[in-house]
Design an enzyme around this catalytic site. Structure first.
Site, PDB file in Angstrom:
ATOM      1  N   GLU A  27     100.621  11.830  52.329  1.00 29.97           N
ATOM      2  CA  GLU A  27     101.129  11.797  53.698  1.00 29.97           C
ATOM      3  C   GLU A  27      99.999  11.555  54.698  1.00 29.97           C
ATOM      4  O   GLU A  27      98.822  11.613  54.350  1.00 29.97           O
ATOM      5  CB  GLU A  27     101.839  13.107  54.019  1.00 29.97           C
ATOM      6  CG  GLU A  27     100.950  14.327  53.849  1.00 29.97           C
ATOM      7  CD  GLU A  27     101.298  15.457  54.792  1.00 29.97           C
ATOM      8  OE1 GLU A  27     101.122  15.260  56.004  1.00 29.97           O
ATOM      9  OE2 GLU A  27     101.711  16.530  54.310  1.00 29.97           O
ATOM     10  N   ASP A 141     116.147  26.359  63.134  1.00 31.86           N
ATOM     11  CA  ASP A 141     114.932  25.561  62.932  1.00 31.86           C
ATOM     12  C   ASP A 141     114.656  25.461  61.431  1.00 31.86           C
ATOM     13  O   ASP A 141     114.059  26.357  60.833  1.00 31.86           O
ATOM     14  CB  ASP A 141     113.751  26.195  63.671  1.00 31.86           C
ATOM     15  CG  ASP A 141     112.539  25.278  63.729  1.00 31.86           C
ATOM     16  OD1 ASP A 141     112.549  24.233  63.052  1.00 31.86           O
ATOM     17  OD2 ASP A 141     111.579  25.602  64.448  1.00 31.86           O
ATOM     18  N   ALA A 144     113.305  19.117  58.040  1.00 33.12           N
ATOM     19  CA  ALA A 144     113.996  18.000  57.373  1.00 33.12           C
ATOM     20  C   ALA A 144     113.462  17.774  55.962  1.00 33.12           C
ATOM     21  O   ALA A 144     114.100  17.091  55.157  1.00 33.12           O
ATOM     22  CB  ALA A 144     113.838  16.726  58.202  1.00 33.12           C
ATOM     23  N   ASP A 145     112.285  18.345  55.633  1.00 34.26           N
ATOM     24  CA  ASP A 145     111.718  18.198  54.286  1.00 34.26           C
ATOM     25  C   ASP A 145     112.707  18.672  53.229  1.00 34.26           C
ATOM     26  O   ASP A 145     112.825  18.073  52.146  1.00 34.26           O
ATOM     27  CB  ASP A 145     110.431  19.030  54.136  1.00 34.26           C
ATOM     28  CG  ASP A 145     109.298  18.558  55.020  1.00 34.26           C
ATOM     29  OD1 ASP A 145     109.430  17.489  55.666  1.00 34.26           O
ATOM     30  OD2 ASP A 145     108.265  19.264  55.076  1.00 34.26           O
ATOM     31  N   LYS A 162     104.639  26.666  53.429  1.00 36.22           N
ATOM     32  CA  LYS A 162     103.660  27.344  54.281  1.00 36.22           C
ATOM     33  C   LYS A 162     104.143  28.757  54.587  1.00 36.22           C
ATOM     34  O   LYS A 162     105.306  28.983  54.895  1.00 36.22           O
ATOM     35  CB  LYS A 162     103.446  26.561  55.579  1.00 36.22           C
ATOM     36  CG  LYS A 162     102.877  25.158  55.361  1.00 36.22           C
ATOM     37  CD  LYS A 162     102.697  24.431  56.674  1.00 36.22           C
ATOM     38  CE  LYS A 162     102.108  23.037  56.449  1.00 36.22           C
ATOM     39  NZ  LYS A 162     103.092  22.069  55.927  1.00 36.22           N
TER      40      LYS A 162
END
Length: 306
Positions: A27, A141, A144-145, A162
């Site tokens: 990425e 919240d 989108a991953d 994370k």
């Protein structure tokens, strides 16, 4: 319509994919939004070198001038590093507008998966995935991953979600969407900066060969979606859970007080945690990315043998 209207695959990556050679996607948000210049560029180039050392071709992914890029040149990586946060942090919702406007975008886990899949690249190494944020039961919240993992056939090698996130809800979301969560050499979900979280993964796998075989089986069956491989940070770089959790709690409280939300949340929290830990968290972040790149490259090599 031909993807060539929007997609540029570097000659090296295109040749490797065509020849059935191992390729690993990377990425670019980590370059633009993950760390300061020139450390971001040095890290990106080192990750590419590690992938080559382990037998695969690196394909760093980004959007430049409205073109979806699979495989960046060192000059393009340097450009992204210098531009930093001036570059859009591009998720799925941003792709069409950025391409239409001819703008730049650094790809998140989501968009890296999408572009890698378009280019025929099946394995992707990153730091950590996004997930369900703390308090998502009221804010909604959710990265989108997670949705992308449920629909795009790419293996994502990471150090877990994370630890700024709600890890339990993140795992529940992945389970609901049928995404297999694999622990590499562990039965417990790694928590990015630390090796343990207290949450169990779906399966433990101990070799790149077995990872490749499991992913290939899913491809052969035509199963929709990818596979999440969680690879614990090396022991020597793992942070004290008490120290990192205290830093995370402080950072989350400050983000809430400042009204930080949406796609600005993660960069804000990571920067704040870096400040609170005196830079130790950034050092850990870099080392876990290197570790994931090694595993992804070795798995890509094994996948090509099947």
């Amino acid at each position: 319509m031909s993807l060539n209207k929007y997609l540029d695959v570097s000659p090296e990556v295109a040749a490797a994919v065509a020849a059935g050679k191992p390729v690993v996607a990377l990425e670019s948000t980590i370059i633009s939004h993950g760390m300061p210049y020139p450390q971001n560029v040095e890290t990106a180039l080192k990750v590419e070198a590690i992938i080559r050392e382990n037998g695969a071709v690196p394909a760093t992914i980004a959007i430049l001038g409205g073109r979806l890029k699979a495989g960046l040149t060192p000059k393009e990586i340097e450009y992204l590093g210098k531009q930093g946060t001036a570059v859009h942090k591009a998720s799925r919702r941003d792709l069409a507008v950025l391409c239409a406007r001819g703008e730049d975008g650094a790809t998140t886990v989501t968009t890296t998966m999408i572009i890698a899949h378009m280019a025929g690249v099946q394995i992707f190494a990153t730091g950590g995935i996004g997930g369900v944020h703390r308090g998502a039961e009221t804010t909604m919240d959710i990265s989108a991953d997670l949705e992308e993992l449920s629909q795009t056939q790419v293996m994502v090698v990471c150090a877990g979600a994370k630890s700024i996130l709600d890890l339990g809800l993140t795992l529940e979301y992945l389970e609901t969407h049928g995404v297999p969560v694999i622990g590499y050499g562990t039965e417990e979900l790694p928590a990015f900066y630390t090796r343990k979280s207290g949450f169990a993964v779906d399966y433990r796998i101990d070799t790149p060969e077995e990872l490749a075989a499991a992913f290939k089986a899913g491809l052969d069956m035509g199963l929709k979606g990818g596979m999440l491989v969680t690879n614990p940070i090396p022991e020597e770089y793992s942070m004290d859970p008490a120290v990192i959790n205290k830093a995370i709690d402080e950072a989350v409280a400050e983000a809430k007080a400042q009204g930080i939300h949406g796609k600005e949340t993660t960069p804000f929290l990571l920067a704040k945690i870096k400040d609170i830990t005196g830079g130790d968290s950034l050092d850990s972040n870099i080392q876990l990315v290197f570790n994931n790149a090694r595993l992804a490259a070795r798995t890509a090599v094994e996948l090509c043998r099947l």
